[in-house]
Design a protein around this motif. Sequence first.
Motif, PDB file in Angstrom:
ATOM      1  N   GLY A 161     -64.067   0.611   2.929  1.00 26.58           N
ATOM      2  CA  GLY A 161     -62.971   1.556   2.834  1.00 26.58           C
ATOM      3  C   GLY A 161     -62.151   1.721   1.652  1.00 26.58           C
ATOM      4  N   LEU A 162     -62.194   2.999   1.222  1.00 26.17           N
ATOM      5  CA  LEU A 162     -61.673   3.171   0.057  1.00 26.17           C
ATOM      6  C   LEU A 162     -60.456   4.597   0.170  1.00 26.17           C
ATOM      7  N   SER A 163     -59.416   4.254  -0.411  1.00 27.56           N
ATOM      8  CA  SER A 163     -58.446   5.091  -0.491  1.00 27.56           C
ATOM      9  C   SER A 163     -58.272   6.016  -1.788  1.00 27.56           C
ATOM     10  N   PRO A 164     -58.729   7.487  -1.668  1.00 32.44           N
ATOM     11  CA  PRO A 164     -58.607   8.177  -3.016  1.00 32.44           C
ATOM     12  C   PRO A 164     -57.289   8.485  -3.576  1.00 32.44           C
ATOM     13  N   SER A 165     -56.411   7.668  -3.427  1.00 32.07           N
ATOM     14  CA  SER A 165     -54.862   7.919  -3.765  1.00 32.07           C
ATOM     15  C   SER A 165     -54.634   7.894  -5.110  1.00 32.07           C
ATOM     16  N   GLY A 166     -55.953   7.610  -6.130  1.00 28.90           N
ATOM     17  CA  GLY A 166     -55.738   7.706  -7.750  1.00 28.90           C
ATOM     18  C   GLY A 166     -57.218   7.284  -7.981  1.00 28.90           C
ATOM     19  N   PRO A 167     -57.010   7.027  -9.112  1.00 35.32           N
ATOM     20  CA  PRO A 167     -58.601   6.625  -9.794  1.00 35.32           C
ATOM     21  C   PRO A 167     -59.013   5.296  -9.018  1.00 35.32           C
ATOM     22  N   ILE A 168     -60.386   5.336  -8.669  1.00 38.88           N
ATOM     23  CA  ILE A 168     -61.070   4.233  -7.761  1.00 38.88           C
ATOM     24  C   ILE A 168     -61.678   3.353  -8.815  1.00 38.88           C
ATOM     25  N   HIS A 169     -60.963   2.327  -9.190  1.00 40.06           N
ATOM     26  CA  HIS A 169     -61.348   1.353 -10.154  1.00 40.06           C
ATOM     27  C   HIS A 169     -62.508   0.300 -10.116  1.00 40.06           C
ATOM     28  N   LEU A 170     -62.658  -0.436 -10.910  1.00 44.37           N
ATOM     29  CA  LEU A 170     -63.748  -1.463 -10.691  1.00 44.37           C
ATOM     30  C   LEU A 170     -63.789  -2.570 -10.030  1.00 44.37           C
ATOM     31  N   GLY A 171     -62.427  -2.740  -9.623  1.00 47.43           N
ATOM     32  CA  GLY A 171     -62.103  -3.741  -8.634  1.00 47.43           C
ATOM     33  C   GLY A 171     -62.322  -3.092  -7.208  1.00 47.43           C
ATOM     34  N   ASN A 172     -62.279  -1.885  -7.158  1.00 45.14           N
ATOM     35  CA  ASN A 172     -62.088  -1.047  -5.842  1.00 45.14           C
ATOM     36  C   ASN A 172     -63.856  -1.018  -5.612  1.00 45.14           C
ATOM     37  N   LEU A 173     -64.843  -1.197  -6.707  1.00 48.36           N
ATOM     38  CA  LEU A 173     -66.318  -1.043  -6.507  1.00 48.36           C
ATOM     39  C   LEU A 173     -66.714  -2.279  -5.945  1.00 48.36           C
ATOM     40  N   ARG A 174     -66.038  -3.520  -5.932  1.00 52.36           N
ATOM     41  CA  ARG A 174     -66.492  -4.698  -5.191  1.00 52.36           C
ATOM     42  C   ARG A 174     -66.240  -4.435  -3.811  1.00 52.36           C
ATOM     43  N   GLU A 175     -65.441  -3.697  -3.232  1.00 51.73           N
ATOM     44  CA  GLU A 175     -65.452  -3.270  -1.656  1.00 51.73           C
ATOM     45  C   GLU A 175     -66.520  -2.464  -1.237  1.00 51.73           C
ATOM     46  N   VAL A 176     -67.292  -1.888  -2.151  1.00 51.97           N
ATOM     47  CA  VAL A 176     -68.482  -1.383  -1.742  1.00 51.97           C
ATOM     48  C   VAL A 176     -69.762  -2.005  -2.167  1.00 51.97           C
ATOM     49  N   MET A 177     -69.555  -2.632  -3.422  1.00 57.06           N
ATOM     50  CA  MET A 177     -70.932  -3.388  -3.684  1.00 57.06           C
ATOM     51  C   MET A 177     -71.261  -4.476  -2.930  1.00 57.06           C
ATOM     52  N   THR A 178     -70.211  -5.223  -2.460  1.00 59.38           N
ATOM     53  CA  THR A 178     -70.632  -6.322  -1.621  1.00 59.38           C
ATOM     54  C   THR A 178     -71.354  -5.890  -0.374  1.00 59.38           C
ATOM     55  N   PRO A 179     -71.008  -5.180   0.534  1.00 62.74           N
ATOM     56  CA  PRO A 179     -71.574  -4.881   1.795  1.00 62.74           C
ATOM     57  C   PRO A 179     -72.928  -4.142   1.274  1.00 62.74           C
ATOM     58  N   HIS A 180     -73.011  -3.320   0.095  1.00 67.53           N
ATOM     59  CA  HIS A 180     -74.222  -2.433  -0.158  1.00 67.53           C
ATOM     60  C   HIS A 180     -75.106  -3.635  -0.532  1.00 67.53           C
ATOM     61  N   LEU A 181     -74.982  -4.498  -1.233  1.00 67.59           N
ATOM     62  CA  LEU A 181     -75.989  -5.659  -1.198  1.00 67.59           C
ATOM     63  C   LEU A 181     -76.636  -6.590  -0.152  1.00 67.59           C
ATOM     64  N   VAL A 182     -75.623  -6.755   0.679  1.00 65.06           N
ATOM     65  CA  VAL A 182     -75.855  -7.489   1.989  1.00 65.06           C
ATOM     66  C   VAL A 182     -76.825  -6.484   3.012  1.00 65.06           C
ATOM     67  N   ALA A 183     -76.255  -5.056   2.957  1.00 67.65           N
ATOM     68  CA  ALA A 183     -76.919  -4.120   3.774  1.00 67.65           C
ATOM     69  C   ALA A 183     -78.536  -3.797   3.287  1.00 67.65           C
ATOM     70  N   ASP A 184     -78.289  -3.972   1.997  1.00 67.72           N
ATOM     71  CA  ASP A 184     -79.843  -3.472   1.410  1.00 67.72           C
ATOM     72  C   ASP A 184     -80.730  -4.962   1.705  1.00 67.72           C
ATOM     73  N   GLU A 185     -80.104  -6.334   1.772  1.00 67.43           N
ATOM     74  CA  GLU A 185     -81.091  -7.331   2.074  1.00 67.43           C
ATOM     75  C   GLU A 185     -81.429  -7.379   3.552  1.00 67.43           C
ATOM     76  N   ILE A 186     -80.499  -6.744   4.306  1.00 67.49           N
ATOM     77  CA  ILE A 186     -80.768  -6.777   5.820  1.00 67.49           C
ATOM     78  C   ILE A 186     -82.029  -5.637   6.225  1.00 67.49           C
ATOM     79  N   ARG A 187     -82.019  -4.693   5.525  1.00 69.87           N
ATOM     80  CA  ARG A 187     -82.945  -3.453   5.344  1.00 69.87           C
ATOM     81  C   ARG A 187     -84.207  -4.223   5.136  1.00 69.87           C
ATOM     82  N   ARG A 188     -84.061  -4.740   3.664  1.00 70.35           N
ATOM     83  CA  ARG A 188     -85.461  -5.450   3.160  1.00 70.35           C
ATOM     84  C   ARG A 188     -86.216  -6.169   4.147  1.00 70.35           C
ATOM     85  N   ARG A 189     -85.282  -6.628   4.919  1.00 66.02           N
ATOM     86  CA  ARG A 189     -86.165  -7.680   6.067  1.00 66.02           C
ATOM     87  C   ARG A 189     -86.575  -6.823   7.290  1.00 66.02           C
ATOM     88  N   GLY A 190     -86.463  -5.566   7.384  1.00 65.51           N
ATOM     89  CA  GLY A 190     -87.036  -5.027   8.333  1.00 65.51           C
ATOM     90  C   GLY A 190     -86.095  -4.668   9.639  1.00 65.51           C
TER      91      GLY A 190
END
Length: 573
Positions: A39-68
């Motif tokens: 979840g991200l709030s576009p209340s201002g610039p979305i900084h590199l700390g916020n990117l971790r909110e997206v990158m963590t589930p992205h990496l996990v979801a990508d690994e889950i897809r990798r396994r089929g």
Amino acid sequence: MIVTQSTEQQGDWVSRFADEVIAEAERRAPGKTIVCASGLSPSGPIHLGNLREVMTPHLVADEIRRRGYDCVHVLSWDDFDRYRKVPVGAGVDDLGWEEHIGKPLTSVPAPPGSAYASWAEHFKQPMIEAMARLGIEVHAISQTEKYTAGAYREQVLLAMRERAKIDEVLGRYRTKVAAAETEDADEAAAAEGSGAADEDDGGSAAGYFPYKPYCANCDKDLTTVTAYDDETTALSYTCTACGHTETVLLSEHTRGKLVWKVDWPMRWAYEGVVFEPSGVDHSSPGSSFVVGGQIVREVFDAEPPIGPMYAFVGIAGMAKMSSSKGGVPTASDALEIMEPPLLRWLYARRRPNQSFKVAFDAEIQRMYDEWDALSRRVADGSVNAADGFAYQRATETVSAGKLPLTPHPLPYRTLASIVDITAGNEVQTYRILSDLDPADPLASLDEARPRLDCAERWILTQVPAEQRTQVRAEPDAELLSTLDDHRRESLRMLAEGLDDHWSLEGLTSLVYGVPKRQLGLPLDVKPTPELKVAQREFFALLYHLIVGRDTGPRLPTLLLAVGADRIRTLLGQ
């Protein structure tokens, strides 16, 4: 085909989380699509700390897809949140944007000159573009669209019917919140991002109501619910901003939302979220994630997601990041000076609960050195399993495939030095880069891109003008006239050796070798204290004669960039 985790993957944090998520998803609803969320709030610039909110589930979801497995990464844009404060550096200082505080982010005008219709869209778009470059694939959901379309109507009515139970759950934690917030206020501010962790929880003198309408007159949420009828769903409210009062039917009303600590667990249940990380502002005792875990079970008859608390992401040379304080680097800013795989790697190699820094200062050169060393270990097969998986996750995804890499990756520090000296002149830059390694020359500058462009933007945007290299236009006649025979001889030896050593490796050997020869030492001698002093004095002399100061870019690179003829002139040879 379903792929199981190998023994080697057991040391990889992404694989471990993928194991847990798959097991949890199979326990809850075997065979269904696995939902990871951000979840991200576009209340201002979305900084590199916020990117971790997206990158963590992205990496996990990508690994889950990798396994089929079928897996979706839901990104909830909290654009129906209230506009809480005017962030510094957003382009609206002293323009009266305070008048919009309390409105939904999608109802606040974008900063002047923006191409977008609203504040929310203005700050969403750079992140959307950055995610595309980073290979992050999400299913995006606008909370404005969901609420105003009535998608959550049944959930809103349920929450209002169960308001006494929600109030009782919140009451268990209210006394803990103040203490938790004061314990680590800086970290909470730094972790601003998803949702509105500091919003009120719906309590009022008239009772507890978890729904907050936006005023029909001024469009602000500075409203107080004064009455609600469960049978008819008639809801009365008063606006403290403009004095407007109104009674609406909640079964039809769509211009309002659940308060944050109820809204978040409602969405966990609605989307069937299995995995979602949370920042420190949402994970302390009495905060949103903890309270939401109780509410989702007791009110919405679902289970909370599993997921780690992610730690702070800093910037080398900067204080903690907060969107409200301005000047915070975003993912788009980072991608101006570093390649997407490198930025991905910074997040992939660290467990979510480990803090780290992204380098915007000279540390970026060391960071690139580490990346290049890792790339070489991957290429020659000497990389360990954990580092190998981090590299793989940085350079490719199941959906996007391999991300673009620079075909001929020259050292970042070398490229930065060269574009600093040449001021971006492409003819001069190509001449120098072609001379770096005669055994493996560049066919064109495109082979050095995008890394070359990143290094050039780093010099232009992150290195102060007074620190950039300015090669002397004329020899320093005064300094040359004061040199003793020993130093004159060192300059002569260097000048005479230029043509025979005209490569980066050759010039490195030459500049380090002149002091050795003057001391009567073999070229392969190990450094001694006396030799180190002699080399430092020689290097300082060269810098003074070429750039007029004590230090500068690495001398071999500087010599290549300036050219042999001009070097001889500046050395008085």
